[in-house]
Design an enzyme around this catalytic site. Sequence first.
Site, PDB file in Angstrom:
ATOM      1  N   ASP A  92     -19.481   7.230  14.273  1.00 56.85           N
ATOM      2  CA  ASP A  92     -20.108   8.897  13.785  1.00 56.85           C
ATOM      3  C   ASP A  92     -21.099   8.504  15.238  1.00 56.85           C
ATOM      4  O   ASP A  92     -21.850   7.626  15.253  1.00 56.85           O
ATOM      5  CB  ASP A  92     -20.622   9.501  12.729  1.00 56.85           C
ATOM      6  CG  ASP A  92     -21.053   8.617  11.838  1.00 56.85           C
ATOM      7  OD1 ASP A  92     -21.999   7.503  12.518  1.00 56.85           O
ATOM      8  OD2 ASP A  92     -21.586   8.911  11.051  1.00 56.85           O
ATOM      9  N   ASP A 271     -11.580  12.507   8.622  1.00 51.56           N
ATOM     10  CA  ASP A 271     -12.325  11.123   7.893  1.00 51.56           C
ATOM     11  C   ASP A 271     -12.704  12.325   6.778  1.00 51.56           C
ATOM     12  O   ASP A 271     -13.102  12.976   7.050  1.00 51.56           O
ATOM     13  CB  ASP A 271     -12.997  10.540   8.380  1.00 51.56           C
ATOM     14  CG  ASP A 271     -14.596  11.374   8.729  1.00 51.56           C
ATOM     15  OD1 ASP A 271     -14.744  12.421   9.535  1.00 51.56           O
ATOM     16  OD2 ASP A 271     -15.443  11.096   8.049  1.00 51.56           O
ATOM     17  N   CYS A 309       5.359   6.274  -5.782  1.00 51.37           N
ATOM     18  CA  CYS A 309       4.282   5.117  -4.985  1.00 51.37           C
ATOM     19  C   CYS A 309       4.890   4.400  -4.796  1.00 51.37           C
ATOM     20  O   CYS A 309       5.576   3.449  -5.450  1.00 51.37           O
ATOM     21  CB  CYS A 309       3.135   5.554  -4.711  1.00 51.37           C
ATOM     22  SG  CYS A 309       2.182   4.394  -3.981  1.00 51.37           S
ATOM     23  N   CYS A 311       3.168   1.528  -3.368  1.00 53.54           N
ATOM     24  CA  CYS A 311       2.173   0.228  -3.061  1.00 53.54           C
ATOM     25  C   CYS A 311       2.373  -0.567  -3.777  1.00 53.54           C
ATOM     26  O   CYS A 311       2.443  -0.303  -4.980  1.00 53.54           O
ATOM     27  CB  CYS A 311       0.783   1.088  -3.021  1.00 53.54           C
ATOM     28  SG  CYS A 311       0.047   1.375  -4.049  1.00 53.54           S
ATOM     29  N   CYS A 314       0.921  -0.125  -7.317  1.00 49.79           N
ATOM     30  CA  CYS A 314       1.934   0.876  -8.402  1.00 49.79           C
ATOM     31  C   CYS A 314       3.476   0.099  -7.986  1.00 49.79           C
ATOM     32  O   CYS A 314       3.288   0.277  -9.791  1.00 49.79           O
ATOM     33  CB  CYS A 314       1.773   2.351  -7.583  1.00 49.79           C
ATOM     34  SG  CYS A 314       0.524   3.359  -7.489  1.00 49.79           S
ATOM     35  N   HIS A 340      -4.772   2.362  -3.427  1.00 44.24           N
ATOM     36  CA  HIS A 340      -3.462   3.154  -3.475  1.00 44.24           C
ATOM     37  C   HIS A 340      -4.151   4.472  -3.158  1.00 44.24           C
ATOM     38  O   HIS A 340      -3.390   5.036  -2.180  1.00 44.24           O
ATOM     39  CB  HIS A 340      -3.230   2.802  -5.152  1.00 44.24           C
ATOM     40  CG  HIS A 340      -2.606   4.495  -5.588  1.00 44.24           C
ATOM     41  ND1 HIS A 340      -1.393   4.831  -5.465  1.00 44.24           N
ATOM     42  CD2 HIS A 340      -3.306   5.616  -5.557  1.00 44.24           C
ATOM     43  CE1 HIS A 340      -1.458   5.825  -5.443  1.00 44.24           C
ATOM     44  NE2 HIS A 340      -2.700   7.004  -5.184  1.00 44.24           N
TER      45      HIS A 340
HETATM   46 ZN   LIG Z   1       0.238   3.275  -4.910  1.00 46.37          ZN
END
Ligand SMILES: [Zn+2]
Length: 375
Positions: A92, A271, A309, A311, A314, A340
């Site tokens: 920015d 963003d 999820c 990831c 998780c 996460h």
């Molecule tokens: Zn997750």
Amino acid sequence: MDRIRFDLLGCDGRARRGELTTGHGKVQTPAFMPVGTRGSVKTLGSEDLEALGAEIALANTYHLYLRPGVERVAEHGGLHRFMSWQGALLTDSGGYQVHSLADLNVVDDEGVTFRSHLDGSAHRFTPESTTEIQARIGADVIMCLDQCLAAGSERAAHAVAVRRTSAWARRCRDVHGVHFRTYDYPQALFGIVQGGVDRELRQQSSAEIVALDFPGYAIGGLAVGEPKPAMLDTVAWQDELLPRERPRYLMGVGYPEDLVRCVSRGVDLFDCVLPTRNARNGMAFTRRGRVVIKNAAYAGDGEALDPECACWVCQRYSRAYIRHLHQAGEILGLRLVTYHNLFFYLWLMRAMGAAIEAKRFDAWQAEFFAGYSVT
Ligand SMILES: [Zn+2]
């Protein structure tokens, strides 16, 4: 490659699927940029961003300018090398942080004078200086200095900000043009549209900024306290006011539901600090909605943060354990929810991209909101 390029690959209604090609790889859009305020996404390393599949991240010029300073970043060959990040970077202009963080700031037609929130020292940003600072930090995409007002400012103040933002955009462009290089890869300068939630001012600002022919445009001045319906209407107007073939970046937005609604209104890039800042306060974003992990209800909950999820957080840890970490003030708790949340945000962008490609964005959106609680 000699310049940064954007290809619009397909549309479904107003929703767009595109590809931004930079000297640091391709960015599939719609895309969310994790915020690496001071050259790091808090609690994560650049290897984590790679594991997340992030293709672009954002860094804040104001913070890097004050510490460690532009010279330090430049002597390491720019921010990519300094933070060991191979993906694309956007900076920015620093104007928004001056407005929100600096102890004192005075805006005039020439620039912004402010005192550092770190040590009270006096500094001045001008369109020319912030362009040069960003060029030397080495972001692939750099932003024009603009004037962003809080929601509820007088229309006359917004009109002044629009005029100033246009004049500054021209001065930023005059420094190096809109395509240039400081290191061994191309950099591009994007323009920013202001005008609050006033349709006429948005039209005026868009016309003036688009006339300067930037390779990309940001929608500034939103998510600053205006009502949500006004924000969504303004984004829809912008879809009509910005050139179809250039990327559109909505600054500072937002919650998962906002990303979906704004992709459906023609935005390509986002963003926001929400997934990372709220993670550190114990708020997880999931396919079903928000999980406030400090709530007592999770003390004995053996489920994953988001059972749907994929990831590693998780796959491995329970809500009860993550809640314990947050209650005990353990750093790991901040990291797990941060990872996460970004995984979820990036999954969401990819899911939207796939739905646009399959020409079923409306159906996907209906399915998403059917399973998602906004509160
Ligand atoms: Zn997750």
